[in-house]
Design an enzyme around this catalytic site. Structure first.
Site, short mmCIF file in Angstrom:
data_model
loop_
_atom_site.label_atom_id
_atom_site.label_comp_id
_atom_site.label_asym_id
_atom_site.label_seq_id
_atom_site.Cartn_x
_atom_site.Cartn_y
_atom_site.Cartn_z
N HIS A 59 2.83 4.41 -0.88
CA HIS A 59 1.41 4.66 -0.66
C HIS A 59 0.63 3.41 -1.06
CE1 HIS A 59 1.65 9.36 -0.78
NE2 HIS A 59 2.55 8.82 0.02
N GLU A 61 -1.87 2.85 -2.95
CA GLU A 61 -2.14 2.70 -4.38
C GLU A 61 -0.90 2.23 -5.13
OE1 GLU A 61 -2.71 5.28 -2.37
OE2 GLU A 61 -4.41 6.50 -3.05
N CYS A 89 -3.39 10.74 -4.07
CA CYS A 89 -2.60 11.97 -4.11
C CYS A 89 -1.93 12.09 -5.48
CB CYS A 89 -1.56 11.93 -2.99
SG CYS A 89 -0.18 10.82 -3.34
N CYS A 92 0.21 9.10 -6.50
CA CYS A 92 -0.53 7.90 -6.87
C CYS A 92 -1.24 8.07 -8.21
CB CYS A 92 -1.51 7.55 -5.77
SG CYS A 92 -0.64 7.06 -4.25
ZN LIG Z 1 -0.56 8.65 -2.69
#
Ligand SMILES: [Zn+2]
Length: 161
Positions: A59, A61, A89, A92
């Protein structure tokens, strides 16, 4: 402790993260971008590489955190600020906690992500305990379970984190 960034800094960094996200779409990636700004003022970028790298954990992040930590030669990003084009999310958020990120700012929220086909509502339900069926996690008591911790305790050269 993290000095609160100014409203104009927050807007500027979020715009930059959004720009990364849009550019990543043009490059064939997912619509997510992020920045980690370390206390020395350096800006570390990340975009979503899930499909490019076949890495479900890549992801934006997480990629930005990995970039910042590698560039800073430390696993401890205390005092850093994470800016994300979209609400982080649970993966992250957990990565940011382990990285000791001081604060997080995001632009679009999880509902907007769901509207684009990225719905992590089930994950939030899983973590709040209402959907344990999603992925059973079970402990099995085995005699050797404590061996790694004992080895850690007995290692005088261990690097605490
Ligand atoms: Zn994430």
């Amino acid at each position: 402790m993290v000095t609160a960034p100014s409203a104009s800094d927050i807007n500027r960094f979020l715009d930059q993260a959004i720009g990364l996200a849009a550019a990543n779409v043009a490059a064939g990636g997912g619509p997510f971008g992020a920045l980690v700004v370390t206390p020395d003022g350096r800006i570390h970028e990340g975009v979503n590489h899930v499909t490019r790298d076949n890495d479900p954990t890549a992801h934006a992040e997480v990629v930005a955190i990995r970039t910042a930590a590698a560039a800073s030669a430390t696993f401890d990003l205390s005092g850093a600020v994470l800016y994300a084009s979209c609400e982080p999310c649970p993966l992250c958020l957990a990565a940011a906690l382990w990285a000791r990120i001081g604060q997080v700012h995001f632009a679009a929220d999880r509902q907007a992500a769901a509207g684009a086909g990225f719905d992590d509502a089930l994950f939030y339900e899983y973590f709040d305990g209402s959907r344990p069926d999603l992925m059973p996690v079970r402990q099995t008591a085995v005699p050797a379970a404590d061996v790694p911790f004992q080895a850690w305790h007995d290692n005088p050269d261990r690097v605490e984190y």
